[in-house]
Design a protein around this motif. Structure first.
Motif, PDB file in Angstrom:
ATOM      1  N   ILE A   1       0.840  -1.205   0.000  1.00 19.43           N
ATOM      2  CA  ILE A   1       0.000   0.000   0.000  1.00 19.43           C
ATOM      3  C   ILE A   1       0.874   1.255   0.000  1.00 19.43           C
ATOM      4  O   ILE A   1       0.601   2.210  -0.736  1.00 19.43           O
ATOM      5  N   LEU A   2       1.936   1.254   0.812  1.00 20.65           N
ATOM      6  CA  LEU A   2       2.838   2.404   0.844  1.00 20.65           C
ATOM      7  C   LEU A   2       3.540   2.607  -0.498  1.00 20.65           C
ATOM      8  O   LEU A   2       3.741   3.743  -0.933  1.00 20.65           O
ATOM      9  N   ILE A   3       3.880   1.511  -1.163  1.00 21.61           N
ATOM     10  CA  ILE A   3       4.474   1.628  -2.496  1.00 21.61           C
ATOM     11  C   ILE A   3       3.458   2.214  -3.470  1.00 21.61           C
ATOM     12  O   ILE A   3       3.767   3.137  -4.237  1.00 21.61           O
ATOM     13  N   GLU A   4       2.232   1.696  -3.444  1.00 21.04           N
ATOM     14  CA  GLU A   4       1.187   2.219  -4.332  1.00 21.04           C
ATOM     15  C   GLU A   4       0.969   3.709  -4.093  1.00 21.04           C
ATOM     16  O   GLU A   4       0.865   4.488  -5.045  1.00 21.04           O
ATOM     17  N   ASP A   5       0.910   4.116  -2.828  1.00 18.19           N
ATOM     18  CA  ASP A   5       0.658   5.511  -2.478  1.00 18.19           C
ATOM     19  C   ASP A   5       1.821   6.433  -2.845  1.00 18.19           C
ATOM     20  O   ASP A   5       1.622   7.645  -3.001  1.00 18.19           O
ATOM     21  N   ASN A   6       3.020   5.892  -2.939  1.00 15.78           N
ATOM     22  CA  ASN A   6       4.227   6.693  -3.202  1.00 15.78           C
ATOM     23  C   ASN A   6       4.928   6.301  -4.495  1.00 15.78           C
ATOM     24  O   ASN A   6       6.100   6.621  -4.677  1.00 15.78           O
ATOM     25  N   LEU A   7       4.225   5.615  -5.374  1.00 11.07           N
ATOM     26  CA  LEU A   7       4.853   5.086  -6.579  1.00 11.07           C
ATOM     27  C   LEU A   7       5.506   6.182  -7.425  1.00 11.07           C
ATOM     28  O   LEU A   7       6.629   6.005  -7.907  1.00 11.07           O
TER      29      LEU A   7
END
Length: 78
Positions: free
Chosen positions: A58-64
């Motif tokens: 989720i953090l990767i998706e939010d900060n991609l």
């Protein structure tokens, strides 16, 4: 090891000699993981629980955008 960002105790980074495909490394409390970015896919994890891996995803998706632009800026500099 350039750090991209830190959140919830996780450190998202890449190594200065990293290679394609684009990916990000994550560490927290002696645990490590590596995710490819396109598509977002777990490559390897050592000691992270399933719930931590979900949080990381989720953090990767939010900060991609930040992660990809940091990769491009670092590895495409002349």
């Amino acid at each position: 090891m350039p750090t991209i960002f830190k959140q919830n105790g996780f450190r998202f980074f890449f190594y200065s000699n990293d290679h394609l495909p684009k990916h990000v490394h994550i560490e927290k409390s002696g645990k490590t993981a590596k995710f490819f970015l396109n598509p977002i896919q777990l490559v390897v994890s050592k000691k992270f629980s399933a719930s931590e891996l979900r949080e990381i995803r989720i953090l990767i998706e939010d900060n991609l955008n930040l992660i990809v632009s940091s990769w491009d800026e670092y590895f495409n500099k002349s």
